[in-house]
Design an enzyme around this catalytic site. Structure first.
Site, short mmCIF file in Angstrom:
data_model
loop_
_atom_site.label_atom_id
_atom_site.label_comp_id
_atom_site.label_asym_id
_atom_site.label_seq_id
_atom_site.Cartn_x
_atom_site.Cartn_y
_atom_site.Cartn_z
N ASP A 285 0.85 -1.19 0.00
CA ASP A 285 0.00 0.00 0.00
C ASP A 285 0.89 1.25 0.00
O ASP A 285 2.03 1.20 0.47
CB ASP A 285 -0.90 -0.01 1.24
CG ASP A 285 -2.07 0.96 1.11
OD1 ASP A 285 -2.52 1.21 -0.03
OD2 ASP A 285 -2.54 1.47 2.14
N GLU A 286 0.40 2.35 -0.52
CA GLU A 286 1.14 3.63 -0.55
C GLU A 286 2.52 3.46 -1.21
O GLU A 286 3.52 4.03 -0.76
CB GLU A 286 1.31 4.20 0.86
CG GLU A 286 0.01 4.39 1.63
CD GLU A 286 -0.80 5.60 1.19
OE1 GLU A 286 -0.40 6.29 0.21
OE2 GLU A 286 -1.85 5.85 1.82
N ALA A 287 2.56 2.69 -2.29
CA ALA A 287 3.83 2.34 -2.92
C ALA A 287 4.54 3.54 -3.55
O ALA A 287 5.75 3.48 -3.81
CB ALA A 287 3.60 1.27 -3.99
N CYS B 85 -17.52 17.27 -10.19
CA CYS B 85 -18.33 17.54 -11.38
C CYS B 85 -18.80 16.25 -12.05
O CYS B 85 -19.61 16.29 -12.98
CB CYS B 85 -17.53 18.38 -12.38
SG CYS B 85 -16.17 17.47 -13.14
ZN LIG Z 1 -14.19 18.40 -12.35
#
Ligand SMILES: [Zn+2]
Length: 188
Positions: free
Chosen positions: A80-82, A140
């Site tokens: 993880d978090e490599a 968005c």
């Molecule tokens: Zn956006």
């Protein structure tokens, strides 16, 4: 052939939960798995990996694991978090696949809050057999590839790549809203 796999995603793309679920699947089939994280990554406490949705598991430091590795059998190594690993450590992970036949799955972020590649992510992009994107979306609704750093609610684009002990937070944005520095829906 064992593979080196890089699964990257922006902040909030459930990378850690994904890593912990993949580990669970291996263990369920009685496979031997090592769960690793970089030594510098201590937000979750020492030798623990925690996901935002509440999953948590003990782990080892990747540097210690690679330093002391002496050829024992593993079916998979999950990191993880490599992005925080050095390029040299990524090279050593690729040796686990090539020399010892271990599948290595690295989870991490591709680029920092300035849209620059992390050194560990760059080396993974160069070496990995498979590069897969874990998708997440901007406010968005478009695909979010960029990580905005927020300081007191304002987006900042200067500073250290890794900020230690700061009170900053991050949010994932699409490229347009990263450029416009619009971190939330102005209508909302
Ligand atoms: Zn956006």
């Amino acid at each position: 052939m064992a593979k080196l796999i890089f699964r990257y995603g922006a902040m909030g793309s459930s990378k850690t939960a994904n890593a912990l679920m993949v580990r669970y699947n291996y263990q369920e089939k009685n496979k031997k798995v090592a769960l690793l994280k970089p030594r510098c990554e201590d937000r979750d406490g020492e030798r623990m990996i925690k996901s935002r949705i509440g999953l948590a598991e003990p782990c080892e430091y990747a540097e210690d694991f690679l330093e002391s590795y002496n050829g024992e059998h593993y079916d998979a190594v999950i990191v993880d978090e490599a992005q925080f690993l050095s390029p040299e450590m990524i090279d050593r992970l690729s040796d686990l696949a090539d020399i010892y036949g271990i599948t290595v799955i690295c989870y991490g972020i591709r680029t920092d809050f300035r849209t620059q590649l992390f050194p560990g992510a760059k080396r993974l992009m160069e070496l990995a057999d498979d590069i897969e994107q874990i998708k997440t979306i901007c406010w968005c609704g478009k695909r979010a590839h960029f990580n905005a750093r927020l300081q007191d609610g304002e987006m900042v684009t200067e500073g250290e790549q890794v900020q230690l002990g700061g009170n900053e937070s991050y949010t994932a944005l699409c490229r347009r809203h990263y450029k416009e520095r619009l971190v939330a829906d102005p209508e909302g």
